[in-house]
Design a protein around this motif. Structure first.
Motif: not given
Length: 378
Positions: A11-28, A47-58
């Motif tokens: 439905i509708g226009e293409e949504k852009t989604v950013l999916v971010l894995q966890g990984g501590g310092a590698l989150g840079a 934006v969806a994230g887990i662990s450091i990915g959740a911090i970047n997502a927030a």
């Protein structure tokens, strides 16, 4: 049964989604990837994230577009500010020693704006007390999030945020999602509460740990969305399932961590691609059925499963370097953080300049997968 348009997806226009894995310092690496994506106009709707990915997502969802890179930079410069040294001499051996020393420093003294050692240590506290459950305190992370994230914008702004955590009592995977509830610092911290380092986070009477204990990537949560819109998904991983045969026990530890936390991204993508191809084929078939067959129970069952959403998935996966070891996710030196950030920028540039990407369009059948840096040389 309306077969002209499936109300459940596409439905509708293409949504852009950013999916971010966890990984501590590698989150840079994710922060650098976001910087280059945003510079090229790819601003996420979700934006969806887990662990450091959740911090970047927030940090992304909780700031206006013009301030996101600045806030990401503020966070990563803060947590790396206690480790400003550079390798004393060149070469792999010198870098190995530098990385090991930096990781040991973070483990012993914590990180500014993130976590600090629990004093007295956990084993001194009585069994059953909150202080007995982790080696570190994360009060500093709460203060950092409150300073760098506008939670009113995060909850009521245009960018959806989803962060994954695990219920300690039930072991069930839970997603905190701004489409369904108000999120605060505790929800982000819960997604990154990796035991036994960090304490569980209490939310509404339940306690939560890092979502990476069950799955280190929120990709499946995004793909399970119903109704499923047309989506362009940038999957930014910091652990790669592929890697060389280990040569010693330290490399065994690193390889084990890569396999455990990579969450089989490519396998899950291939599985979803096959399933979505079948759903789209069912959608086309149902639309061609004569009227007298459309109310057949089998046709109705197929219709309930079909989905014509056009999905494109872009893999951006951090590549191992020879000087990395098992401590790479808690080696927070400024030197390494800047290196990871630059790697994210480089991989996005390679992807967006690739001839396959330049000719991209929404797939008319199945799912389009772009994995354009797999064989790139540094």
């Amino acid at each position: 049964m309306d077969n002209g348009r499936d109300e459940r997806c596409g439905i509708g226009e293409e949504k852009t989604v950013l999916v971010l894995q966890g990984g501590g310092a590698l989150g840079a690496y994710q922060a650098g990837s976001y910087q280059e994506l945003s510079d090229n106009g790819y601003l996420p709707d979700w934006v969806a994230g887990i662990s450091i990915g959740a911090i970047n997502a927030a940090l992304i969802a909780g700031n206006p577009p013009e301030r996101r890179v600045e806030r990401l930079r503020d966070f990563w410069e803060t947590v790396s500010s206690g480790l400003l040294a550079r390798p004393a001499w060149p070469g792999e051996q010198g870098r190995d020693m530098f990385n090991a020393a930096s990781a040991a420093h973070a483990a012993a003294f914590g990180l500014p704006g993130f976590f600090s050692p629990r004093l007295p240590p956990a084993f001194v506290w009585p069994s059953g007390s909150a202080e007995a459950l982790s080696h570190y305190r994360t009060d500093a992370l709460r203060r950092t999030l409150e300073e760098l994230v506008d939670f009113d914008l995060l909850n009521h702004g245009p960018t959806r945020l989803s962060v994954g955590a695990v219920n300690v009592r039930t072991g069930n995977f839970t997603y905190f999602d701004t489409d369904r509830m108000e999120l605060g610092p505790a929800h982000v911290m819960a997604s990154g509460a990796l035991p036994p380092g960090f304490p569980p986070v209490e939310i509404d009477g339940e306690h939560y740990w890092d979502g990476g204990l069950v799955s280190n990537t929120p990709l499946q949560y995004v793909l399970d969305e119903v109704p499923r819109p047309d989506m362009l998904i940038f999957q930014v991983d910091v652990f790669s399932a592929r890697g060389p045969m280990p040569r010693d026990l330290l490399e065994v530890a690193e390889r084990e961590k890569d396999i455990r936390f990579s969450s089989r991204t490519r396998f899950n993508t291939d599985t979803f691609r096959r399933s979505q191809e079948m759903r789209r084929a069912a959608h086309r078939l149902i639309s061609r059925l004569p009227e007298d067959l459309r109310d057949d129970p089998d046709a109705k069952m197929l219709h309930a499963l079909c989905c014509n959403a056009a999905i494109s998935i872009v893999h951006l996966i951090f590549r191992r370097k020879s000087h990395f070891r098992h401590s790479k996710d808690y080696e927070f030196s400024r030197f390494s953080i800047e290196e990871h950030w630059d790697s994210g920028i480089t991989d996005v540039r390679r992807t967006l300049r690739h001839e396959k990407w330049r000719g991209r369009h929404k797939p008319s059948h199945g799912v389009a997968v772009f994995d354009l840096t797999r064989d790139a040389e540094d």
